[in-house]
Write a protein that holds these residues in place. Structure first.
Motif, PDB file in Angstrom:
ATOM      1  N   GLN A  45      33.826  -5.022  62.366  1.00 31.13           N
ATOM      2  CA  GLN A  45      32.397  -5.342  62.428  1.00 31.13           C
ATOM      3  C   GLN A  45      31.851  -5.177  63.841  1.00 31.13           C
ATOM      4  O   GLN A  45      30.746  -4.682  64.031  1.00 31.13           O
ATOM      5  N   ARG A  46      32.638  -5.580  64.836  1.00 33.05           N
ATOM      6  CA  ARG A  46      32.212  -5.435  66.224  1.00 33.05           C
ATOM      7  C   ARG A  46      32.011  -3.964  66.578  1.00 33.05           C
ATOM      8  O   ARG A  46      31.001  -3.586  67.177  1.00 33.05           O
ATOM      9  N   GLU A  47      32.963  -3.119  66.179  1.00 32.68           N
ATOM     10  CA  GLU A  47      32.877  -1.698  66.515  1.00 32.68           C
ATOM     11  C   GLU A  47      31.754  -1.001  65.741  1.00 32.68           C
ATOM     12  O   GLU A  47      31.072  -0.137  66.277  1.00 32.68           O
ATOM     13  N   VAL A  48      31.543  -1.410  64.498  1.00 34.18           N
ATOM     14  CA  VAL A  48      30.437  -0.842  63.715  1.00 34.18           C
ATOM     15  C   VAL A  48      29.094  -1.281  64.301  1.00 34.18           C
ATOM     16  O   VAL A  48      28.149  -0.493  64.366  1.00 34.18           O
ATOM     17  N   ALA A  49      29.005  -2.512  64.763  1.00 39.74           N
ATOM     18  CA  ALA A  49      27.766  -2.992  65.402  1.00 39.74           C
ATOM     19  C   ALA A  49      27.472  -2.180  66.653  1.00 39.74           C
ATOM     20  O   ALA A  49      26.315  -1.800  66.902  1.00 39.74           O
ATOM     21  N   TYR A  50      28.502  -1.882  67.436  1.00 43.45           N
ATOM     22  CA  TYR A  50      28.296  -1.067  68.635  1.00 43.45           C
ATOM     23  C   TYR A  50      27.914   0.362  68.250  1.00 43.45           C
ATOM     24  O   TYR A  50      27.057   0.971  68.889  1.00 43.45           O
ATOM     25  N   LEU A  51      28.510   0.878  67.187  1.00 50.53           N
ATOM     26  CA  LEU A  51      28.144   2.201  66.680  1.00 50.53           C
ATOM     27  C   LEU A  51      26.672   2.222  66.280  1.00 50.53           C
ATOM     28  O   LEU A  51      25.935   3.160  66.624  1.00 50.53           O
ATOM     29  N   ASN A  52      26.215   1.185  65.589  1.00 52.04           N
ATOM     30  CA  ASN A  52      24.806   1.094  65.192  1.00 52.04           C
ATOM     31  C   ASN A  52      23.892   1.039  66.413  1.00 52.04           C
ATOM     32  O   ASN A  52      22.828   1.653  66.428  1.00 52.04           O
ATOM     33  N   HIS A  53      24.310   0.305  67.433  1.00 51.97           N
ATOM     34  CA  HIS A  53      23.544   0.222  68.678  1.00 51.97           C
ATOM     35  C   HIS A  53      23.399   1.610  69.315  1.00 51.97           C
ATOM     36  O   HIS A  53      22.305   1.998  69.744  1.00 51.97           O
ATOM     37  N   LEU A  54      24.491   2.358  69.369  1.00 49.19           N
ATOM     38  CA  LEU A  54      24.446   3.702  69.949  1.00 49.19           C
ATOM     39  C   LEU A  54      23.571   4.642  69.119  1.00 49.19           C
ATOM     40  O   LEU A  54      22.829   5.457  69.673  1.00 49.19           O
ATOM     41  N   GLU A  55      23.660   4.518  67.797  1.00 53.52           N
ATOM     42  CA  GLU A  55      22.819   5.353  66.930  1.00 53.52           C
ATOM     43  C   GLU A  55      21.347   5.062  67.170  1.00 53.52           C
ATOM     44  O   GLU A  55      20.527   5.986  67.240  1.00 53.52           O
ATOM     45  N   GLU A  56      21.004   3.788  67.292  1.00 53.31           N
ATOM     46  CA  GLU A  56      19.614   3.410  67.543  1.00 53.31           C
ATOM     47  C   GLU A  56      19.147   3.934  68.902  1.00 53.31           C
ATOM     48  O   GLU A  56      18.042   4.462  69.033  1.00 53.31           O
ATOM     49  N   ARG A  57      19.985   3.793  69.902  1.00 58.51           N
ATOM     50  CA  ARG A  57      19.636   4.275  71.248  1.00 58.51           C
ATOM     51  C   ARG A  57      19.451   5.787  71.253  1.00 58.51           C
ATOM     52  O   ARG A  57      18.498   6.303  71.830  1.00 58.51           O
ATOM     53  N   PHE A  58      20.357   6.497  70.590  1.00 64.25           N
ATOM     54  CA  PHE A  58      20.226   7.947  70.513  1.00 64.25           C
ATOM     55  C   PHE A  58      18.946   8.337  69.793  1.00 64.25           C
ATOM     56  O   PHE A  58      18.225   9.245  70.218  1.00 64.25           O
ATOM     57  N   SER A  59      18.641   7.634  68.721  1.00 64.43           N
ATOM     58  CA  SER A  59      17.423   7.917  67.958  1.00 64.43           C
ATOM     59  C   SER A  59      16.174   7.735  68.816  1.00 64.43           C
ATOM     60  O   SER A  59      15.246   8.555  68.775  1.00 64.43           O
ATOM     61  N   ARG A  60      16.144   6.671  69.596  1.00 66.34           N
ATOM     62  CA  ARG A  60      14.984   6.433  70.480  1.00 66.34           C
ATOM     63  C   ARG A  60      14.845   7.526  71.532  1.00 66.34           C
ATOM     64  O   ARG A  60      13.740   8.002  71.811  1.00 66.34           O
ATOM     65  N   LEU A  61      15.965   7.924  72.126  1.00 70.94           N
ATOM     66  CA  LEU A  61      15.920   8.987  73.134  1.00 70.94           C
ATOM     67  C   LEU A  61      15.519  10.312  72.505  1.00 70.94           C
ATOM     68  O   LEU A  61      14.756  11.079  73.089  1.00 70.94           O
TER      69      LEU A  61
END
Length: 134
Positions: free
Chosen positions: A71-87
């Motif tokens: 869950q921790r690693e998937v949460a970090y993956l989601n964070h990176l996906e969101e950041r990439f999407s914003r950029l």
């Protein structure tokens, strides 16, 4: 000729850069290059970073915390996906279209490098999460 560092400083003795590069840097670097032929990259436990002998995600000790670590690693993956999407969206806005792929390759743009860095981190995190095999 080797001089006392204090003497060199006080008397403004010029440094022989060529000697320093050949004798002090190149020889040790060349030696270590030979040693690196015997180095082998190994997977580490996602929980405690212990070296693993298999392609497993976790060591036996951390296996009991598998769902928490996943869950921790998937949460970090989601964070990176969101950041990439914003950029990505910011780059689309800069080029004037939200409906086309980003064509920007401007090496002067800080957003370009942030987007590329997050993209690399995202790929690495996807590989890490896939090690769980879920």
């Amino acid at each position: 000729m080797k001089q006392d560092p204090l003497y060199v400083l006080e008397n403004s003795v010029p440094i022989d850069a060529q000697y320093y590069l050949q004798q002090q840097l190149s020889k040790p670097l060349l030696r270590s290059g030979g040693l690196m032929a015997f180095a082998q990259k190994r997977n580490t436990c996602i929980g405690c970073r212990a070296v693993l002998k298999t392609d497993a995600a976790l060591c036996d000790f951390c296996k009991k915390r598998e769902s928490e670590l996943y869950q921790r690693e998937v949460a970090y993956l989601n964070h990176l996906e969101e950041r990439f999407s914003r950029l990505w969206t910011e780059c689309q806005r800069s080029q004037g279209s939200l409906h086309e792929a980003v064509l920007c390759t401007s090496r002067d743009c800080p957003i370009f490098f942030m987007r590329k860095k997050v993209q690399k981190d995202l790929e690495d995190q996807q590989k890490l999460v896939s090690r769980f095999g879920w």
